[in-house]
Design an enzyme around this catalytic site. Sequence first.
Site, short mmCIF file in Angstrom:
data_model
loop_
_atom_site.label_atom_id
_atom_site.label_comp_id
_atom_site.label_asym_id
_atom_site.label_seq_id
_atom_site.Cartn_x
_atom_site.Cartn_y
_atom_site.Cartn_z
N HIS A 302 0.83 -1.20 0.00
CA HIS A 302 0.00 0.00 0.00
C HIS A 302 0.87 1.26 0.00
O HIS A 302 0.70 2.15 -0.84
CB HIS A 302 -0.93 -0.03 1.22
CG HIS A 302 -1.80 1.17 1.35
ND1 HIS A 302 -3.11 1.17 0.91
CD2 HIS A 302 -1.59 2.40 1.85
CE1 HIS A 302 -3.65 2.35 1.16
NE2 HIS A 302 -2.74 3.12 1.73
N GLU A 303 1.80 1.32 0.94
CA GLU A 303 2.62 2.54 1.05
C GLU A 303 3.52 2.69 -0.17
O GLU A 303 3.72 3.79 -0.67
CB GLU A 303 3.45 2.53 2.33
CG GLU A 303 2.64 2.33 3.63
CD GLU A 303 1.44 3.24 3.76
OE1 GLU A 303 1.45 4.36 3.22
OE2 GLU A 303 0.46 2.82 4.43
N HIS A 306 1.63 4.08 -3.09
CA HIS A 306 1.36 5.52 -2.98
C HIS A 306 2.41 6.35 -3.72
O HIS A 306 2.16 7.51 -4.04
CB HIS A 306 1.38 5.96 -1.51
CG HIS A 306 0.04 5.92 -0.83
ND1 HIS A 306 -1.12 6.39 -1.40
CD2 HIS A 306 -0.32 5.52 0.42
CE1 HIS A 306 -2.13 6.27 -0.54
NE2 HIS A 306 -1.68 5.73 0.57
N1 TRP Z 1 -1.60 7.97 4.27
C1 TRP Z 1 -1.57 6.98 5.32
C2 TRP Z 1 -2.00 5.69 4.64
O1 TRP Z 1 -1.25 5.07 3.97
C3 TRP Z 1 -2.49 7.30 6.44
C4 TRP Z 1 -1.89 7.83 7.68
C5 TRP Z 1 -0.75 7.44 8.28
C6 TRP Z 1 -2.44 8.83 8.52
N2 TRP Z 1 -0.59 8.13 9.45
C7 TRP Z 1 -1.60 8.97 9.60
C8 TRP Z 1 -3.58 9.59 8.46
C9 TRP Z 1 -1.88 9.87 10.63
C10 TRP Z 1 -3.85 10.49 9.47
C11 TRP Z 1 -3.01 10.62 10.55
O2 TRP Z 1 -3.11 5.31 4.61
ZN ZN Z 2 -2.87 5.10 2.17
#
Ligand code: TRP
Ligand code: ZN
Length: 876
Positions: A302-303, A306
Site C-alpha cells: 500500500h505505502e 502511494h
Molecule cells: N496515508 C496513510 C496511509 O497510507 C495514512 C496515515 C498514516 C495517517 N498516518 C496517519 C492519516 C496519521 C492520518 C493521521 O493510509
Molecule cells: Zn494510504
Amino acid sequence: MSQEPQVIYLKDYQAPAYSVDKTTLRFELYEEETIVRAELQMQRNTQHAEPLPLQLFGHESMELLRLAVNGGVLQQAEYSREGELLTLLDTPDQLTLEIVTRIEPQNNTSLEGLYKSDGMFCTQCEAEGFRRITFYPDRPDVLSVFTTTVEAEQSRYPVLLSNGNPIARGQEEDGRHWVTWEDPFPKPAYLFALVAGDLEHIEDQFTTASGRPVELKIFAEKKDLDKLDYAMQSLKRSMTWDEEVYGREYDLDIFMIVAVDFFNMGAMENKGLNIFNTSCVLANPKTTTDAAFQRVEGVVAHEYFHNWSGNRVTCRDWFQLSLKEGFTVFRDAEFSADMNSRTVKRIEDVTLLRTAQFAEDAGPMAHPVRPASFIEISNFYTLTVYEKGAEVVRMIHTLLGPELFRKGSDLYFDRHDGKAVTTDDFVDAMEDASGRDLSQFRRWYSQAGTPELQVEDRFDESTGVYQLTVRQSCPGTPDMKHKQPFHIPLALGLLDQQGSDLPLDGGQTTQVLDLTESEQTFSFEGLSAKPVPSLLRGFSAPVKLSYDYSRDELLFLMAHDSDGFNRWDASQKLAVGIMQELVAAYPSQMQLDQRLVDAYRRVLTDESLDPAMVAQILTLPSEAYLAELADVVDVEAIHEVRQFIRRQLAKALESEFLATYNSHQTLEAYRPDASEVARRSLKNLALSYLVALDNEAYLSLAQSQFADADNMTDQQAALGQVVHSDFVEAGQQVLAKFYDQWQHESLVVNQWLAVQASDVKEGALERVVALMQHEAFDMKNPNKVRSVISVFCNQNLLNFHRPDGSGYRFLADQVIEFNRINPQIASRLLTPLTRWKKYDADRQALMKAELGRIMDSGELSKDVYEVVSKSLAAVE
Ligand code: TRP
Ligand code: ZN
C-alpha cells in the site's frame, strides 16, 4: 469549547495565494527543544485577479523565534497570528521567507508533527502535522522541492534520515553531526519525513524495468533486526507488481522504511522514507501470526504504491483524500489477491466493508467518499474513504474491463504527473481513455449511504423468458435526505437445475448489468426452467442486496455456484437467516436447523475444496455483523445464539472436526504462503469448535498445541481458545506462561492484552481496568490502547453493552483522558458510542448521557468535538 470550531467546505476551495519553489530546512535536535530553521522561496500565484494575502498555518504549540522577508525581520504590525493562521501583510510577488521556530517533540504525545518514539525522533505530517514543525502553506496543492539538514548528537542519534538522497554530511566539534538530504520531486508538506535515532538496518537492491538500480533499506531498533526480511521481500514483490500491472517504476535512487513503535495509524507513504507502525512491518514466524504476515505484505505494498497514486499525483485538497486512498487500497487489494488466494482476500475485504463501513454509512458520521465538509480532517481517514473508495474504483474496473482500466490509469498518471488533482480528474481520465460515460457513476463520490437493491424474478414457462426486476434506493444520511439513483454494476450468473452456469449474453457465464434507474427489468430468453440466480458475483458493488432465497436454494448455491465469493456468501446468508430466526425467538425455541449441520458436514468433508475456503465458510457471521443487520440490536440474544450454534455444530460434527484437525497438521518448517496459511486456518478453526465442547480432552489438545507450537499462529490460536473457554484456571496458566515467554516482545504482548480484553467471561470490565495498570500497558502507545480499550469496546460486545452502562462510562472516561493526550486516538475510540441509535431505549439513554458528559468535560479537541457533536445532533 472557547469558540465553536470552524467547518471547512469543499465548495469554498481557492487556489493558494503563493507557490513555494524551494523549501530549505535545518533541524537542530536537542533533548529539551528542537529548533527548526526554514527558508521558503515563494512566488505569487498570478491566477487570482485580486491578490490574496500570504497565509501560513502554524499550530499554537510552536514558538515563533524569527520571521523575515527577503532578509528583513518583520515587525509585529506586518503580520498577524490568530489561531492556526499566520497572515503576512503587503508581501512582494517574489520573496524569500525565513522562519525559525522552537518546538518540544519530547513532550508531543499527539504523535502528529515531530515527536519521540522510544527515544528516536520521527515525524507524522499527514494530514496537517507539518504545521506543528514550522509555519508553512501546509495544504496538499502547494508542492515544493525540499532540502533538509538534520543535526543531532552523534552518539544518541547516529542515523539521520529525511526524504530523497543524502548529499552531504559532517561532524561538529561538540559531538554533534549532521546530514543533508535533497528530494528532487516537488511534494506537499504532508509527505515530509525526518527520522533520527539509534537504528540498525537491512539492505537490498532492486533494478527497475528500465535498468535503474535502487537501494532498499529497512530500519528498526537493534532488537528487531531479525524481523525485517519479510517486509523486504514484500517490498520487492510490490515493486515488480507495480511495474507489471500498472507500468509504474520507482523514481529515486533509494527507498527506505523505518519501523516505529508509537504511531497513530498503520504506516505513512512519505516520499522515499516510509514510516511504519512496528505492527505493520515487523514479522518473523516465532512472533508473528499468519494474519499479521499478510498485513505486513499488504501495508508495505500500500505505502509503496502511494509513490504513484498519492505522491507523483497527489490530492488538490483533503476532500479528495479517496483519490489516493481509495485507489491505493484497490491496488494493494489486487496485489494481495495475486500473491495469495483471490477469493479469500475478497471475502475478508467484503466482511470488513459490510460489518464496519456499512455501519459507518448508517451512523451520524456518514459521509460521501468525497466529503463535502469537515471540522477535523483526521476524522475522515475512514472506512468510507478507504474501503468504499476502493470499491468505487473496483466498480470502474468492472465497468471498463482490465484493458480500458489500464489505459485510463496510464492516462491519469501521464496527464497529472507532478500535480495535485481531484477525484473528478481521475474519473475524467477513465472516461476519456475508455469512451464510457461515467457521469451518473460520479454520484458514488458525492452521495453517502449504502444503496439497497431489491430483486424479484419471474419465469414464464410458456415463453421461456426469465425476468429480473431490480429496485434501488438509498436511505437518507444526515447530510442529504434524498438520493438520486446510482450507476451500479450488477454481476450475475444463472444456474440451471444441475447447478451449471447458463450461457448469457455472448456466451459468457457472468454478465454485468448496468443499473441506472430506480427500477429496471432485465429479460433472459430461451430458458427451459426457472434458474437460480447468482447475484452480485464477486460483490460487484458495495450495496445491500435482498432476494428471497429459500434455504434450499442457498444450499444449492453453496454447492454449485461457479463464483467462489458467492458460494461463501450463500453460506453466510444461510447462517444469518438461521441466526436471525433464533435471535427473534430468543430465549425460546433454541433449535438448530439440521440443514446447516448437513451443509457444514459436506463442506468439511469435501477434500476437493481449498482449506482456506472451508475455514471461511465454517466461520459463523460475527456478532458485529449481526448487530449491523439488526434494526434494534439484541446484544444478549445475538451472543447467546451464536454460542449456542457453535456448540451445536461442534457436537454434531465432533468427529469431522477432530479428523480435520489431525489431517491439517503441518510437518514442514513454517511458511506464511497461501497454502500453509490455509491449512493452519482450518486446523485452528476445527480446534476452536472442539474446545467449545467444554471437554477436558480438547482442552488438553489446545494446551499441547500451545506448548509445542513452533510458530505464533498456532500458539496464539491455542492461547485464545483456552483463555476464552470455561476452564478459568487453565486460561490463567497459559496467560502466565505466554507473558513469561514473550514479555520482551512488545507486539506479542499486544496479542496477550487483546486476548484478555476480548474475554467475555464475568468481570470483563474489571479485568480491562486492571490490565491498564499492568506494566505492559502504556497510555501513550496507541498499539497498547487499541489492544485493550478498542478491543474491549468493539469485540467484547456483551460486556461493553452491559445494561448497567458501565462499559459506556468506562469508554467516556477514556475519551476524556485521551482528548488531552492524543486527540486522533480519542476520536477513534469514540466510534462505538456514536452507534447509539441501534440500541434499545435504555441503552440509548445511557450512551447519549455519556456523549453529553464528554461534550461538557471541558476543552475538547476538534477531533473529539466533531464526532461528539455530530452524534448528538442526530437526537431529534
Ligand atoms: N496515508 C496513510 C496511509 O497510507 C495514512 C496515515 C498514516 C495517517 N498516518 C496517519 C492519516 C496519521 C492520518 C493521521 O493510509
Ligand atoms: Zn494510504
